[in-house]
Design a protein around this motif. Structure first.
Motif: not given
Lengths: 271, 307, 574
Positions: B286-287, B283, B290, B15
């Motif tokens: 956030i990853i 990003a 998460n 990702t």
């Protein structure tokens, strides 16, 4: 409020707002781009037919607001349709084919989910010079993920349902199974999610326009009008409050409508 | 549990790679270079600048160079703030964004979970309907409406709180931005908690707990709270993304010199490396968050853990 | 003074009265069975005793426990009675235990909440209780989550939680309905052994369970008590027509049996069938034949592979090996690739009629759909006529044509499903637990319907069921499956009268007989079905088998003909 009444009330309100936005500019003599520096920031009044007053450049705010609603609604509806088509097709294929295809397709969705999409949209807007059409595509591209997940989950569970097996056994064709057995049972949830996608699309559009990355002058949208209102709010609060109220009202109606529809379909399903 | 955690970490790598490559290509697909709108430069100088920023290399090579920098934690130089690296700019802006973002998140969780739980336990009462009505309004009204309206009301009209930003203003300056940012999340988390708590409370094992003579408080604390928090936990990823997005608006309206301001400034000025750097930074954040949420999920739900 | 004395209990939801003036009492130490079909109000009455009904229920009447009126009491005072004086066991332990909490913690919480002991002592008592209900290694198992236990072990934990505070009364709501029959026997034994002097109110639809384990019984019908008294006298001389109907509708595993097959010509033969789901072998080397006009039953507990077997025969799941020959035609591959003729002749009826009927279609559309494929020449009027004729055959009037599935009762829905399967005039009807979800009286009617259709048209039926009593009443031949293998196959009479495989023998012995004269024996089998992912070596049954020896854990027994029965066992016999 019961599901049914919510649907009726919010549906009627949205219809009224839409009709007003379509008819408004037509019955008001002003237009949305003529500037007049002699009538800057006039309060709402019947004089000169400036029902919502005028903005910092002396343009009629009523007609501009109606235009803004049109643009906002158009962007939202088109974006939702884009996400509907992509999401339903993607989700239905993954769910119906199943197996490895499904696993790969859903892995991709999971990956995309983890992306900070809004920042990508901003990147896009920067890179491609705020192309208006691109807003639709970008917003649609964000929102199809939810739809795909929901449709896929539903399709997967429907495909395993025994009435589909019974149809397969008797020799009913795949096309008929999809259109007569699976699609009608998907309809409710798809309608609910389209309704809930529209306010999300409106949010994204107004966010971009607010930051000056969305629609460009002299075109406008509710988000752009709020942005302009923020700059004038200490001198003329109505320039902020009118578009802000309308934006909030539209979003609220769609959210309540979606909720009401969900209750309605849930009730019908559990009968 | 270890296996589960490792699997999640490995799963996050593609990702992250996708994000970096996608963002990089998007920025470089943009028509026009970063220095186009400056006065026409002599071709030699332009070539020099291009060489200095490695813009004369083929795209794959640029990408590899960029990734190589990333591995060392280097996001490259800014095109606009000539004397600063992107790292330095993030270092300046992020602490502000982090402070309001984390405070808003904490506030949202505290108030949202509390209000949602109370509404679920008082389902159908006036209190429930009031909480739910307010939260629907909270979900529907975007930050870009809430923020200016609150400023107009509390700062401009009533003078209770300061409207603008001051480096030395202290806590009072944070109050309005944090509340503004938290409101939609409070609303959403309250609705989520209520729905999930109602669902859990209707499950058979809750009836068993009542049949065992446990009081309502014990039933909620011991039996219901953990499973009811699972959907809220799942929402943390989107919530973090929403708060980052919202902070861009909030920083703009309150004039806070956070990362969002740098991002919008960079976007409007075509400071591609800065914009790219911030996207990659966010990003990654956030990853990573998460990932943390996923692992926490495994801690709470034993059935996920052992799968 | 009775321990529990309920009089005039009435429960309403809005205008809907679900329990209307029920009287029931339980004496100290005695066991009372509360019997009825779905909708009779038996579970509602039980929940009312502990004040566990939903908030919108309006309850009237009187509930006295140990001389104290407890109806309408506050939650606080009810909480001193729940668990401490009255324990409760629910039907499905998978749902009724908290999946997010270790089982030891769930038990400890009860002791702590009632202030019976401090934490260390609570933990000790919880472990002790788990040992008492037969959990192996209770020290370690108390740290397990419910999903890590087998169904039987979960229900033992449920029972432990109901008894840990040593109540005077135990209310058990269908405590064995979700379990396999050999496990049900174990749990019923445990219930008997463990309850000492605790009175028992047992709620069940199963007359066999009542006959075997309850001294008194109370029969409910649509919210009213229609019969009550000592179990033996009620079975001998039912006071009410409904009780008679219930008893008549309850099939017995110890008697009856269908007449011999009518024809000798084989219509379907399955050879060495195997079904794999990834590494899991669901069906291994099963061969059998179906003759024209006969009913072949396939019985087994969960995980026996009986459903997978017929699904593979139908082409709904892929067959890993083996062949299916129908009337000389080899059927292979998924159902979509088979000839229309072959598909037409094999039809399936599912367990759950609700999920087997498309909720968006009317009965007429559901039943006639296959005619569109197989009889494209038929006009709309002709199709309608044949649907009406078919509905009449399954006992439904014309007015049902326009109904949606949610407007049908369970029995009506299953009739529609049967009509859909029969409208193509198939040669073989496969019933996959087709009566398992139905009430006893409705089940009897549907079984009659199947027998009638078979006599009329010479239909062959493959009848898959976990219920041996039903199987005995409907089938001509029986196949017994265990962990994907065929362990015994024989004619009905032979199989039930002289089972040769120890598993078959245990299975039959485990079924409660709805007759108080027949005393229930102890559970014949220990343990539960092992995981299919990790099957035992040699004969898969050997870890549970009373006759197992070294050979059994070594080599897999082949199916042998033993004169009248085919058995896969190293030590077959009576």
């Amino acid at each position: 409020m019961s599901g049914n009444r919510t649907i009726k009330v919010t549906g009627t309100l949205l219809l009224l707002i839409t009709v007003m936005a379509l008819v408004g500019p037509w019955i008001n003599p002003n237009d949305y781009m003529t500037m007049d520096l002699d009538r800057i920031l006039r309060s709402p009044s019947a004089a000169g037919m400036h029902w919502f007053g005028t903005d910092g450049l002396g343009r009629d705010l009523f007609v501009r607001t109606m235009h803004g609603i049109r643009v906002t609604m158009l962007v939202a509806i088109v974006a939702s349709l884009v996400s509907l088509v992509i999401g339903v097709a993607y989700g239905a294929i993954a769910g119906f084919v199943g197996g490895r295809v499904d696993a790969v397709m859903m892995r991709l969705v999971d990956t995309l989910y983890a992306l900070p999409f809004i920042f990508f949209v901003i990147l896009l807007m920067v890179a491609f010079e705020r192309n208006f059409l691109l807003i639709f595509v970008a917003i649609g591209a964000i929102n199809w993920l939810d739809m795909a997940r929901i449709v896929r989950g539903q399709t997967l569970s429907l495909r395993e349902r025994e009435f589909v097996e019974a149809a397969r056994l008797t020799g009913v064709s795949a096309a008929r199974i999809i259109f007569r057995h699976i699609a009608p049972n998907l309809m409710g949830i798809v309608i609910v999610y389209v309704t809930l996608t529209i306010p999300q699309a409106i949010l994204v559009e107004s966010f971009l326009s607010f930051l000056g990355l969305g629609v460009q002058e002299p075109q406008t949208s509710l988000g752009a009008l709020v942005d302009a209102g923020v700059n004038q709010m200490e001198r003329a609060a109505f320039t902020l409050l009118i578009p802000a109220t309308l934006l909030a009202a539209i979003l609220m109606c769609f959210n309540f409508l979606g909720d009401g529809l969900r209750d309605y379909f849930d009730a019908r399903h559990s009968q | 549990m270890l296996r589960y955690t490792l699997l999640r970490i490995v799963g996050a790598i593609p990702t992250l790679l996708l994000v970096i490559v996608l963002a990089f290509l998007m920025v470089h697909a943009a028509p026009g270079g970063p220095f186009d709108d400056e006065r026409a430069l002599p071709p030699e100088i332009e070539a020099n600048i291009a060489a200095a920023y490695h813009l004369d290399e083929p795209l794959p090579k640029q990408l590899l160079r960029y990734m190589g920098g990333l591995l060392q934690g280097d996001l490259g130089p800014s095109y606009r703030y000539r004397d600063y690296s992107v790292n330095e700019l993030i270092g300046v802006g992020f602490p502000y964004s982090l402070r309001i973002g984390a405070s808003a998140m904490a506030l949202a969780l505290l108030v949202g979970v509390g209000a949602g739980t109370i509404a679920a336990l008082r389902q159908g009462t006036l209190l429930d309907r009031v909480v739910m009505g307010f939260s629907m309004i909270g979900i529907s009204i975007p930050v870009l409406v809430v923020a200016p309206v609150l400023v107009l009301l509390l700062a401009v009209k009533l003078h209770w709180l300061p409207a603008g930003w001051s480096e030395t203003g202290g806590l009072r300056h944070y109050l309005l931005p944090v509340i503004t940012l938290a409101l939609p999340q409070i609303a959403y988390i309250a609705r989520l908690t209520r729905a999930s708590m109602i669902d859990v409370l209707s499950r058979d094992f809750i009836r068993t707990a009542y049949a065992q003579g446990l009081g309502t408080a014990t039933v909620v604390r011991v039996h219901a709270l953990k499973p009811a928090m699972l959907p809220v936990l799942s929402y943390m990823g989107p919530a973090i993304a929403a708060i980052l997005t919202g902070s861009v608006v909030v920083e703009e309206i309150f004039g806070i010199p956070g990362l969002g301001q740098f991002f919008i400034g960079g976007a409007l000025n075509r400071d591609y490396t800065l914009v790219l750097g911030i996207v990659v930074f966010y990003a990654t954040l956030i990853i990573a968050l998460n990932l943390l949420v996923d692992i926490l999920y495994g801690v709470i739900d034993p059935r996920v853990r052992y799968r | 003074m009775s321990l529990l004395d309920v009089t005039g209990l009435t429960i309403r939801y809005g205008d809907d009265t679900v329990v209307a003036g029920v009287d029931l009492y339980v004496e100290r130490g005695e066991s009372v069975g509360l019997v009825g079909e779905s909708g009779s109000g038996k579970s509602q009455s039980a929940l009312a005793i502990l004040g566990l009904l939903p908030k919108n229920a309006r309850v009237e009447g009187s509930i006295e426990f140990d001389g104290q009126q407890i109806l309408g009491e506050s939650e606080e005072s009810l909480n001193t009675i729940r668990a401490r004086r009255i324990g409760m066991v629910f039907q499905d332990p998978m749902q009724a235990l908290n999946p997010y909490l270790r089982i030891g913690a769930q038990l400890e919480q009860i002791i702590l909440s009632h202030g019976l002991a401090e934490r260390d002592e609570a933990r000790r008592r919880a472990t002790e209780m788990l040992a008492k209900v037969g959990l192996p290694d209770p020290e370690r198992q108390s740290r397990a989550y419910p999903h890590q236990l087998s169904g039987g072990m979960r229900q033992r934990v449920m029972l432990a939680s109901a008894l840990i505070a040593e109540p005077d009364l135990l209310i058990a709501d269908e405590p064995t309905t979700a379990l396999d029959v050999t496990v049900q026997a174990q749990i019923l034994d445990l219930l008997e052994d463990i309850r000492d002097n605790t009175a028992l109110l047992l709620i069940t639809h199963d007359l066999g369970v009542v006959a075997g384990y309850c001294e008194h019984m109370i029969v409910l019908e649509r919210g009213r008590v229609v019969d009550a008294g000592p179990t033996t006298s009620l079975f001998a001389a039912p006071g009410h027509a409904h009780t008679r109907t219930l008893i008549a509708a309850a099939p017995r595993v110890d008697r009856g049996g269908a007449p011999a097959p009518v024809s000798a010509s084989t219509i379907l033969s399955v050879g060495d069938a195997a079904v794999d789901y990834d590494e899991l072998h669901a069906v291994i080397d099963v061969s059998f034949a179906v003759r024209k006009g006969e009913t072949v039953a396939v019985v087994g507990e969960s995980g026996s592979g009986k459903s997978s077997l017929v699904r593979a025969v139908l082409g709904l799941v892929p067959m890993a090996a083996g062949r299916v020959v129908y009337s000389g035609e080899t059927l292979d591959g998924p159902v979509e690739t088979r000839s229309l003729g072959g598909r037409r002749d094999l039809q399936l009826v599912f367990q759950d009629p609700v999920s087997a009927l498309n909720p968006q279609m009317r009965v007429q559309t559901i039943v006639e759909e296959s005619l569109l494929v197989h009889e494209p020449a038929l006009g709309a009027a002709e199709r309608r006529a044949s649907v009406v004729a078919m509905l009449e055959k399954v006992g439904l009037e014309e007015k049902f044509l326009r109904r949606f599935p949610h407007e049908l009762s369970g029995g009506q829905a299953q009739r529609v499903a049967i009509a859909r399967a029969l409208i193509l005039d198939p040669k073989i009807l496969i019933c996959d637990e087709a009566v398992a979800a139905l009430d006893g009286t409705v089940r009897a009617q549907v079984l009659d319907l199947l027998r009638g259709v078979q006599q009329e048209s010479g239909l062959s039926i493959i009848f898959i069921s976990h219920d041996l009593a039903v199987v005995r009443s409907i089938s001509h031949r029986v196949l017994v499956m265990y962990m994907g293998r065929l362990v015994e196959a024989a004619d009905n009479e032979r199989l039930f009268a002289r089972p040769a495989h120890p598993y078959t023998q245990a299975l039959i012995k485990s079924v409660p007989v709805p007759d108080p004269v027949v005393a229930p024996g102890r559970a014949p089998l220990l343990g539960e079905v092992p995981s299919l992912l990790n099957p035992p070596s040699g004969c898969v049954f050997h870890p549970r088998c009373p006759r197992a020896d070294a050979a059994c854990s070594d080599t897999t027994p082949a199916l042998r003909d033993l004169g009248g029965t085919r058995v896969a066992c190293h030590h077959p016999g009576d």
